[in-house]
Design a protein around this motif. Structure first.
Motif, PDB file in Angstrom:
ATOM      1  N   ASN A  68     -29.370 -11.017 -21.658  1.00  0.00           N
ATOM      2  CA  ASN A  68     -28.288  -9.981 -21.510  1.00  0.00           C
ATOM      3  C   ASN A  68     -28.774  -8.908 -22.446  1.00  0.00           C
ATOM      4  O   ASN A  68     -29.283  -9.021 -23.628  1.00  0.00           O
ATOM      5  N   ASP A 108     -19.428 -12.572 -18.701  1.00  0.00           N
ATOM      6  CA  ASP A 108     -20.635 -13.094 -17.878  1.00  0.00           C
ATOM      7  C   ASP A 108     -21.673 -12.705 -18.864  1.00  0.00           C
ATOM      8  O   ASP A 108     -22.981 -12.683 -18.677  1.00  0.00           O
ATOM      9  N   SER A 164     -33.499  -3.739 -15.104  1.00  0.00           N
ATOM     10  CA  SER A 164     -33.057  -4.841 -13.890  1.00  0.00           C
ATOM     11  C   SER A 164     -34.025  -5.632 -13.273  1.00  0.00           C
ATOM     12  O   SER A 164     -33.981  -6.487 -12.740  1.00  0.00           O
ATOM     13  N   LYS A 210     -32.039 -10.180 -14.413  1.00  0.00           N
ATOM     14  CA  LYS A 210     -30.783 -10.311 -13.524  1.00  0.00           C
ATOM     15  C   LYS A 210     -29.338 -10.337 -14.313  1.00  0.00           C
ATOM     16  O   LYS A 210     -28.303 -10.344 -13.670  1.00  0.00           O
ATOM     17  N   LYS A 256     -26.283  -9.558 -17.094  1.00  0.00           N
ATOM     18  CA  LYS A 256     -25.747  -8.193 -17.401  1.00  0.00           C
ATOM     19  C   LYS A 256     -26.330  -7.214 -18.367  1.00  0.00           C
ATOM     20  O   LYS A 256     -26.848  -7.661 -19.381  1.00  0.00           O
ATOM     21  N   ARG A 293     -26.553  -2.491  -9.833  1.00  0.00           N
ATOM     22  CA  ARG A 293     -27.028  -3.309 -10.558  1.00  0.00           C
ATOM     23  C   ARG A 293     -25.709  -4.165 -11.643  1.00  0.00           C
ATOM     24  O   ARG A 293     -24.571  -3.635 -11.634  1.00  0.00           O
ATOM     25  N   ASN A 294     -26.136  -5.255 -12.243  1.00  0.00           N
ATOM     26  CA  ASN A 294     -25.082  -5.862 -12.975  1.00  0.00           C
ATOM     27  C   ASN A 294     -24.925  -5.122 -14.318  1.00  0.00           C
ATOM     28  O   ASN A 294     -25.558  -5.471 -15.388  1.00  0.00           O
ATOM     29  N   LYS A 315     -22.945  -2.209 -17.087  1.00  0.00           N
ATOM     30  CA  LYS A 315     -21.637  -1.442 -17.306  1.00  0.00           C
ATOM     31  C   LYS A 315     -21.798  -0.489 -18.422  1.00  0.00           C
ATOM     32  O   LYS A 315     -22.557  -0.922 -19.387  1.00  0.00           O
ATOM     33  N   LYS A 350     -17.064  -0.920 -14.128  1.00  0.00           N
ATOM     34  CA  LYS A 350     -18.325  -0.420 -14.345  1.00  0.00           C
ATOM     35  C   LYS A 350     -18.229   0.655 -15.625  1.00  0.00           C
ATOM     36  O   LYS A 350     -19.244   0.743 -16.196  1.00  0.00           O
TER      37      LYS A 350
END
Length: 479
Positions: A247, A278, A342, A346, A348, A384-385, A387, A423
């Motif tokens: 992460n 997550d 990314s 993969k 967050k 993408r994952n 925020k 997001k």
């Protein structure tokens, strides 16, 4: 200042020149797809004057028997490369020092490479390095690098490795006194469309004047890589090694200097990021990112404007002293930064940014070069994952957050969609006392030596600025 240009000597000419030098003598050890380096020296002619031994431990069991087992079973790694250099250079000295030690500058070249597989489901990359003497009987020096192979063909990737290996060995003996020329020469007979080098490290008595942090900067500045990373200890790191399956939380800034706002953004942003369902709190990498644009003069509009290397190192020293891992990048747009990260993980990604940068992201004029405009950039940024965590700002006495964000009518529904899908989120737990602090204003106070600026920066940062006269602070450095 225009950097020195590489002489662009051809691969065969370089290999032949090394072969004809009676002092240079060594070994080649190549694992995986890196079988072309020694072959270039054989094909150039007079190779008996240079090559003591070549070998390839292609099978993992053979490799482990020779160099020792890899605990993580990762054979294309810096750890494996260093074991290869240790073993091969040690054998060279043990077996040939008595016979040739007074007349030879010994070297050991090694690489471990994974090229494109038959089904083209992987990414070609690898490690290579040289351990070498600059004078007979002298202490050894190391140059280690990581390369990403961009050709869409296995044979072309192997060819690129062969050329790069020759360039590296040649540069070690011919350009060691000029690090910039050293770097430029690595691309002789190649192009940035074929290889990227995202980590290089120089060590040993021949490189006492080389600052590896500047080498990271030069990799990005000279377009060898879009990003380079080094840790809190100031040592260069390979980005994938640091960020793979992590992460990632990233804070971008000029950090000239680091002020209390930056620390609050890091701390509050991290707290909020760790609360995401997550995100694994035990598997988070934090990056403070400096872009090339941020390293240039604030009012410079020149794309090729010079970067003050001392100023860069001052910022880095402060960030590292605060325990930060630093990334230098060429990602002026946020969607490019997210796309890069990314490609490594993969998991967050959290991006902490000030309210003005949210306005920047939604300004359509920044995406005129994209066929799909702002929607194309957002497809990369938000698909993408990822925020965005928005740190507020204050204007005319009013605190600006994502709730007060004003957009053109045709973008309102897009913005609402991103908010509804989690997001974009405000950072509510911020220190209101920081909102009136502006980096440029603090910098002016520091340069003028105005009493009281210390309250706007962390204590350790104030101490470093005073003791080392950083950012134009009026004092004399104590020797």
């Amino acid at each position: 200042m225009t950097p020195p240009q590489s002489s662009n000597i051809g691969t065969k000419q370089k290999a032949l020149e090394i072969n004809l030098d009676p002092k240079i003598y060594g070994t080649f050890a190549e694992i995986g797809a890196g079988q072309d380096v020694a072959a270039n020296f054989f094909k150039a002619g007079a190779s008996s004057g240079t090559i003591a031994k070549t070998m390839s431990a292609y099978d993992m069991i053979f490799s482990d028997e020779i160099y020792g087992a890899e605990p993580k079973k990762r054979y294309v790694s810096e750890s494996r490369l260093i074991k290869m250099l240790d073993k091969e250079y040690g054998l060279l000295i043990e077996r040939l020092q008595k016979q040739r030690g007074l007349s030879s500058t010994f070297f050991a070249y090694a690489n471990t490479i994974a090229a494109l597989n038959y089904y083209k489901t992987n990414t070609g990359h690898g490690w290579m390095g040289v351990r070498f003497q600059l004078e007979p009987g002298g202490a050894y020096n190391d140059v280690v690098l990581h390369v990403k192979l961009l050709d869409n063909d296995n044979n072309l990737q192997q060819q690129a490795v062969g050329i790069l290996g020759v360039n590296l060995i040649y540069a070690c003996f011919r350009y060691y006194q000029n690090p910039t020329l050293f770097l430029l020469s690595l691309r002789d007979d190649l192009s940035k469309d074929r290889i990227q080098i995202d980590m290089i490290r120089f060590e040993g008595p021949g490189f006492t004047n080389v600052d590896n942090r500047l080498m990271s900067l030069h990799l990005v500045k000279l377009a060898f890589s879009d990003a380079a990373v080094f840790g809190p200890d100031g040592k260069n790191q390979q980005p994938s090694e640091v960020l793979y399956k992590k992460n990632i939380m990233v804070v971008r800034g000029r950090f000239r200097p680091v002020i209390n706002v930056h620390i609050d953004m890091l701390e509050t942003g991290m707290k909020q990021f760790l609360e995401e369902p997550d995100v694994d709190p035990g598997n988070v990498a934090v990056l403070t990112e400096l872009t090339l644009q941020a390293l240039k003069e604030r009012n410079s509009n020149e794309l090729d404007a010079d970067i003050d290397e001392k100023d860069f190192l001052d910022r880095v020293d402060i960030l590292c002293s605060l325990g930060q891992t630093v990334m230098i990048s060429n990602f002026h747009e946020y969607y490019k930064l997210v796309a890069y990260l990314s490609s490594i993980t993969k998991l967050k990604i959290g991006v902490v940014l000030g309210y003005p940068n949210l306005e920047y992201i939604f300004s359509e004029e920044h995406y005129t070069s994209l066929p799909g405009g702002i929607l194309e950039s957002f497809a990369t940024l938000f698909s993408r994952n990822v925020k965005l965590f928005i740190y507020p700002t204050i204007r005319d006495g009013i605190i600006q957050t994502s709730g007060q964000f004003q957009l053109a009518p045709h973008l309102i529904d897009l913005y609402r969609y991103l908010i509804a899908n989690n997001k974009i989120e405000d950072i509510p737990d911020y220190n209101k006392n920081n909102l009136n602090i502006q980096t440029d204003k603090v910098l002016e106070l520091i340069k003028a030596g105005t009493p009281g600026w210390e309250e706007f920066v962390p204590d350790e940062v104030a101490a470093m600025i005073k003791s080392r006269c950083l950012f134009g602070y009026p004092c004399e450095v104590k020797m």
